[in-house]
Design a protein around this motif. Structure first.
Motif, PDB file in Angstrom:
ATOM      1  N   SER A  69      38.748  12.228  -0.300  1.00  0.00           N
ATOM      2  CA  SER A  69      39.121  13.481   0.308  1.00  0.00           C
ATOM      3  C   SER A  69      40.223  14.146   0.021  1.00  0.00           C
ATOM      4  O   SER A  69      40.505  15.448  -0.358  1.00  0.00           O
ATOM      5  N   ASN A  70      41.264  13.341   0.322  1.00  0.00           N
ATOM      6  CA  ASN A  70      42.822  13.724   0.089  1.00  0.00           C
ATOM      7  C   ASN A  70      42.969  14.269  -1.381  1.00  0.00           C
ATOM      8  O   ASN A  70      43.567  15.067  -1.766  1.00  0.00           O
ATOM      9  N   ASP A  71      42.539  13.414  -2.254  1.00  0.00           N
ATOM     10  CA  ASP A  71      42.465  13.565  -3.802  1.00  0.00           C
ATOM     11  C   ASP A  71      42.134  14.856  -4.335  1.00  0.00           C
ATOM     12  O   ASP A  71      42.487  15.569  -4.969  1.00  0.00           O
TER      13      ASP A  71
ATOM     14  N   MET B 119      41.889  17.307  -2.065  1.00  0.00           N
ATOM     15  CA  MET B 119      42.644  18.543  -1.390  1.00  0.00           C
ATOM     16  C   MET B 119      43.861  18.595  -2.483  1.00  0.00           C
ATOM     17  O   MET B 119      44.354  19.971  -2.569  1.00  0.00           O
TER      18      MET B 119
ATOM     19  N   ILE C   2      50.301  11.044   2.033  1.00  0.00           N
ATOM     20  CA  ILE C   2      49.141  10.288   2.554  1.00  0.00           C
ATOM     21  C   ILE C   2      48.292   9.603   1.617  1.00  0.00           C
ATOM     22  O   ILE C   2      47.834   8.484   1.809  1.00  0.00           O
ATOM     23  N   LYS C   3      48.418   9.974   0.471  1.00  0.00           N
ATOM     24  CA  LYS C   3      47.799   9.410  -0.588  1.00  0.00           C
ATOM     25  C   LYS C   3      48.190   8.043  -0.855  1.00  0.00           C
ATOM     26  O   LYS C   3      47.417   6.941  -0.935  1.00  0.00           O
TER      27      LYS C   3
ATOM     28  N   LEU D  10      50.603  15.691   1.370  1.00  0.00           N
ATOM     29  CA  LEU D  10      49.414  15.099   0.751  1.00  0.00           C
ATOM     30  C   LEU D  10      49.767  14.169  -0.112  1.00  0.00           C
ATOM     31  O   LEU D  10      49.016  12.950  -0.034  1.00  0.00           O
TER      32      LEU D  10
ATOM     33  N   ALA E 128      38.512   8.634   2.897  1.00  0.00           N
ATOM     34  CA  ALA E 128      39.737   9.779   3.374  1.00  0.00           C
ATOM     35  C   ALA E 128      40.691   9.513   1.863  1.00  0.00           C
ATOM     36  O   ALA E 128      41.013  10.754   1.682  1.00  0.00           O
ATOM     37  N   TYR E 129      40.515   8.653   1.189  1.00  0.00           N
ATOM     38  CA  TYR E 129      41.355   8.730  -0.019  1.00  0.00           C
ATOM     39  C   TYR E 129      40.858   9.640  -1.103  1.00  0.00           C
ATOM     40  O   TYR E 129      41.522  10.624  -1.670  1.00  0.00           O
TER      41      TYR E 129
END
Ligand code: ADP
Length: 332
Positions: free
Chosen positions: A140-142, A144, A111-112, A108, A137-138
């Motif tokens: 949502s990733n944060d 997570m 990806i960030k 993760l 997307a950034y």
């Protein structure tokens, strides 16, 4: 002494036995437990409990109770529960959560940073449309990443492994910087935050800044999340003689009365909150309560459905070092 206890103390063949025999067997099995002192302790609260004690490869819970319900007779009861299976399961579950969460954290973060490079144009200029999608997307990733961190913290709290580092810091600055950071989120949701009721100066207080920051952030963020557009939030900080009192009031959706008793429990999300905010883990308030209690404080809330809520806590400005709690308290 019932058949289970007889088996446990390997005394099935014994037909006659005296209290002293049982106490001797008990002391042999549970070395270090002082029966007399335990019964003394049970007088204050009706029973005294040793929540977890290992003996001969098994884990037990032991309770001591005094029963005085007949005129001249007094009974003492020792209740021993074999909790090996549930404890082993709990330990395995906790290990599993911890391994999965750690394994997820690295990809993760990868990806960030890739998304960040795309957003800042390091990998070429993006169109506005592309930027907006990559931005989502950034975010949502944060979310997570913060969920994984919450899961790891809950695991540490439950197993008593969350470490604290106490220092003297300016709490007023901490609150102001959290509000500053949350402003873009509040603006996006068209919610105003006012922080006018505060002391002009506040002497440094003894806290773990990182943990307390998480609490303040959780309470203000919730107020923003669970308030409709055009809502307003009031943040209040009051200094009392030995404590400080912090409160966040909102005029949002409130908590249904029937669900209010669950509010600080793990994974709890109220039915109305799930409807307006699909996102959320129900871990923030559980973590906040544990942090406040480790600071020897209290946390609470009042709420009216459809009208709003106020969440508050009070913590001592200073507390003595080396106080034992469920968690490890390390002071610098
Ligand atoms: P999350 O916000 O991720 O669901 P929290 O533990 O922070 O987790 O909150 C748990 C639940 O408590 C929320 O889902 C919501 O139902 C309720 N809650 C918390 N703060 C508020 C608030 N200010 N107004 C209404 N409900 C709230």
């Amino acid at each position: 002494i019932n058949p289970f206890a007889k088996r446990m103390f390997k005394m099935l063949t014994l037909s006659n036995f005296y209290t002293n025999d049982i106490l001797k067997l008990f002391s042999d099995k549970f070395t270090g437990v002082d029966v007399k002192a335990s019964f003394e302790k049970s007088k204050e609260t009706n029973f005294y409990e040793i929540p977890e004690i290992d003996s001969e490869n098994k884990i037990y819970k032991v309770k001591f109770t005094l029963i005085n319900n007949e005129k001249d007779k007094k009974y003492s009861l020792i209740w021993i529960e074999d909790i090996t299976e549930s404890k082993i399961l709990e330990r395995k579950k906790s290990e599993f959560v911890s391994v999965v969460a750690h394994q997820l954290r690295t990809p993760l973060s990868g990806i960030k940073w890739t998304l960040k490079m795309l957003l800042t144009g390091d990998l070429g200029v993006l169109t506005d449309d592309q930027k907006s999608f990559v931005g989502k997307a950034y975010d949502s990733n944060d979310r997570m990443i913060s969920l994984i961190n919450d899961m790891l913290n809950v695991d540490r709290i439950v197993s008593g492994r969350l470490q604290y580092f106490f220092v003297n810091i300016q709490f007023l600055d901490l609150v102001e910087s959290v509000i500053y950071e949350l402003m873009p989120f509040a603006n996006k949701r068209k919610v105003t935050i006012s922080f006018k009721e505060k002391p002009a100066i506040l002497a440094p207080i003894f806290i773990d800044p990182e943990k307390m920051r998480a609490v303040v952030q959780n309470l203000i963020e919730n107020a923003i999340k669970y308030t409709k557009a055009e809502g307003s939030i009031r943040v209040i900080l009051t200094e009392k003689s030995d404590t400080i009192y912090f409160e966040v009031q909102d005029n949002g959706i409130g908590v249904p009365p029937a669900e209010q008793t669950n509010i600080f429990t793990r994974f709890f999300r109220s039915t109305n909150a799930v409807r307006v905010q699909t996102d959320g883990s129900g871990l923030g308030l559980f973590i906040s309560k544990s942090i406040i209690e480790t600071h020897h404080g209290t946390i609470g809330f009042k709420s009216e459905l459809g009208k709003g809520s106020s969440f508050y806590f009070e913590i001592p400005k200073q507390f003595k070092n080396n106080v034992t709690t469920n968690n490890n308290v390390v002071s610098k």
